[in-house]
Design an enzyme around this catalytic site. Sequence first.
Site, PDB file in Angstrom:
ATOM      1  N   CYS A  59       0.878  -1.363   0.416  1.00  0.00           N
ATOM      2  CA  CYS A  59      -0.327  -0.268  -0.325  1.00  0.00           C
ATOM      3  C   CYS A  59       1.066   1.155  -0.368  1.00  0.00           C
ATOM      4  CB  CYS A  59      -1.032   0.416   1.151  1.00  0.00           C
ATOM      5  SG  CYS A  59      -2.415   1.082   0.934  1.00  0.00           S
ATOM      6  N   HIS A 160      -3.813  -4.718  -0.724  1.00  0.00           N
ATOM      7  CA  HIS A 160      -3.386  -5.554   0.898  1.00  0.00           C
ATOM      8  C   HIS A 160      -3.377  -8.040   0.934  1.00  0.00           C
ATOM      9  CE1 HIS A 160      -2.695  -2.301   3.446  1.00  0.00           C
ATOM     10  NE2 HIS A 160      -3.736  -1.325   2.357  1.00  0.00           N
ATOM     11  N   GLU A 162      -2.317  -9.066   2.692  1.00  0.00           N
ATOM     12  CA  GLU A 162      -2.381  -9.972   4.196  1.00  0.00           C
ATOM     13  C   GLU A 162      -4.322  -9.762   4.421  1.00  0.00           C
ATOM     14  OE1 GLU A 162      -1.812  -7.102   3.486  1.00  0.00           O
ATOM     15  OE2 GLU A 162      -2.630  -5.672   5.005  1.00  0.00           O
TER      16      GLU A 162
END
Lengths: 190, 256
Positions: A59, A160, A162
Amino acid sequence: MVSKQAYLVSDPKDIGDPAGVILPGVGDFGACMDALDERGFKSVVLDLIAAKTPLLGVCVGMQMLFEFSEESGGHAGLGLLPGKVTKLRGARRLPQMQWNTLDLPKDSGGLYVGIAERPWVYFVHSYAITSSEFATATCDYGENFVASVQSGNVFGTQYHPEKSSKAGLSIIANFVSIAEGRAFETDTGN
Amino acid sequence: MEVVRVIPCLDVKDGRVVKGVGFLDLKDAGDPVELAYMYERQGADELVFLDISASVEGRSTLVDLVRDTASAVFIPLTVGGGITSLSQAATILHSGADKVSFNSAAVRAPRLIDEVAKTFGSQSVVVAIDAKWINNRYEVFTHGGTRSTGMDAIAWAKEVEDRGAGEILVTSMDRDGTKEGFDINLVKSLTQATSIPVIASGGVGSIQHFVEGALEGNAQGLLAASVFHYGEISIKEVKDALFSNGLNVRPVEMCS
């Protein structure tokens, strides 16, 4: 799941000799750069990259790899990659806070080994790089922008991983494999 | 492209899911982590935990819960309910939540929105607005819908955007629990008045209601609780219907 040990480091002296480094970043670009600088991480990151340690910026962490961002009046980045981060001007609604698909070139390597042709990943951002010779994936949100980059051992994802469920975990597993300097054989079992 | 999100909401009290969850294939229907994981597998795009703990002990359990969820579930998580300060927001975000949602606290002290947005970024700030149609306008209510504020919901939505909120979660009190569908007029008013994402909530009873929320209300997110918890409607059915009405969704096949 990616079954590797990760450590959150908030003091440069704790960083040790990592196989790979993830540079996160949320919120304001300038605030992220200032925090990196004030805590003494800027030189650490540059040293790690000089030593060819694989690094993944996520990001704002990816945006910081570039020369400059126009966010909140303008701020210099790490300058590892040429380009300027700009506001997503074609978007009807910001931030882009949603899942979106990646456009990948055929036979993508790097982070995308074994990944479906148009993977869905989660984005949260209002600014982006609109073009880069180091782009490894692009995405469309009112306009086309760079969703990920790679230059040698430096990687960046605007999305992202994750928070991108199964696809995201595979992308992280690929980065871990790269960090371990071996072929794609990391456990990505669900 | 613009993609509509489908978002189940779980009411959590003292670390447990309350307000009955009717799934039979779970070992423990009250375990939020297990439910969150199951919703991820079923194709949820995000999750919302609404904490209704009244006790301090319940609040410390919430932190553990957020941490456990964030290490098992890899989709965005919003946590709301009774968060009243920057330090509480920090605790929740540091535990692994991606966003915190403010309701009553933001009305009482709007500066809180600015503070959290400045510290953690706008993307981490959701403002929840409970609105009720009174005297030809939508009025903001707080404290679980029990207190009127005299504030206009549309004006308040614009203010929270200006203060740095990254998203608005709007619940129609007139529709909540009725299964008559979203208040489309309310949702549309908010999406027209602001340029940040809007999540519609309150009143969903059928698959068509989800489609209306996105198509007519122009909502970026569609939130529901009971219809998902009781298995009346599946996330896949919702996404299939959205897709066949020309809306972009992340396919459920990508999730399991």
